[in-house]
Motif scaffolding. Structure first.
Motif, PDB file in Angstrom:
ATOM      1  N   GLY A  33     -27.820 -13.667 -12.490  1.00  0.00           N
ATOM      2  CA  GLY A  33     -28.051 -14.143 -13.848  1.00  0.00           C
ATOM      3  C   GLY A  33     -27.424 -13.275 -14.916  1.00  0.00           C
ATOM      4  O   GLY A  33     -27.660 -13.459 -16.097  1.00  0.00           O
ATOM      5  N   GLN A  34     -26.609 -12.315 -14.524  1.00  0.00           N
ATOM      6  CA  GLN A  34     -25.984 -11.409 -15.479  1.00  0.00           C
ATOM      7  C   GLN A  34     -24.471 -11.597 -15.456  1.00  0.00           C
ATOM      8  O   GLN A  34     -23.727 -10.724 -15.050  1.00  0.00           O
ATOM      9  N   CYS A  35     -24.026 -12.757 -15.890  1.00  0.00           N
ATOM     10  CA  CYS A  35     -22.609 -13.098 -15.854  1.00  0.00           C
ATOM     11  C   CYS A  35     -22.056 -13.221 -17.267  1.00  0.00           C
ATOM     12  O   CYS A  35     -22.682 -13.831 -18.124  1.00  0.00           O
ATOM     13  N   VAL A  36     -20.890 -12.658 -17.475  1.00  0.00           N
ATOM     14  CA  VAL A  36     -20.216 -12.795 -18.760  1.00  0.00           C
ATOM     15  C   VAL A  36     -18.835 -13.389 -18.548  1.00  0.00           C
ATOM     16  O   VAL A  36     -18.257 -13.272 -17.481  1.00  0.00           O
ATOM     17  N   GLU A  37     -18.339 -14.018 -19.602  1.00  0.00           N
ATOM     18  CA  GLU A  37     -16.991 -14.555 -19.606  1.00  0.00           C
ATOM     19  C   GLU A  37     -16.270 -14.012 -20.824  1.00  0.00           C
ATOM     20  O   GLU A  37     -16.886 -13.783 -21.869  1.00  0.00           O
ATOM     21  N   LEU A  38     -14.972 -13.810 -20.677  1.00  0.00           N
ATOM     22  CA  LEU A  38     -14.130 -13.324 -21.765  1.00  0.00           C
ATOM     23  C   LEU A  38     -13.035 -14.340 -22.039  1.00  0.00           C
ATOM     24  O   LEU A  38     -12.586 -15.041 -21.125  1.00  0.00           O
ATOM     25  N   ALA A  39     -12.599 -14.398 -23.290  1.00  0.00           N
ATOM     26  CA  ALA A  39     -11.485 -15.268 -23.666  1.00  0.00           C
ATOM     27  C   ALA A  39     -10.605 -14.549 -24.673  1.00  0.00           C
ATOM     28  O   ALA A  39     -11.098 -13.876 -25.574  1.00  0.00           O
TER      29      ALA A  39
END
Length: 61
Positions: free
Chosen positions: A15-21
């Protein structure tokens, strides 16, 4: 259209997911499980400093 990339360290059901753009001169950061929540935007240099601090253990994450 903005292309979001999930962190290679995100995985499983933690549950500790990040996304970058890439957003030109800045970077967007968002919770990969809550796309409806607005992302935060930081400058590239600020992101590099933050990641360095995280890797050094300066933040309790």
């Amino acid at each position: 259209m903005t292309q979001w990339r999930k962190s290679s360290f995100s995985g499983g059901d933690s549950g500790q997911c990040v996304e970058l753009a890439s957003l030109g001169c800045s970077v967007g950061i968002r919770d990969s499980k809550n796309h409806h929540v607005p992302h935060i935007t930081v400058g590239r240099e600020a992101l590099v400093r933050l990641l360095g601090q995280i890797k050094s253990g300066n933040h309790d994450l």
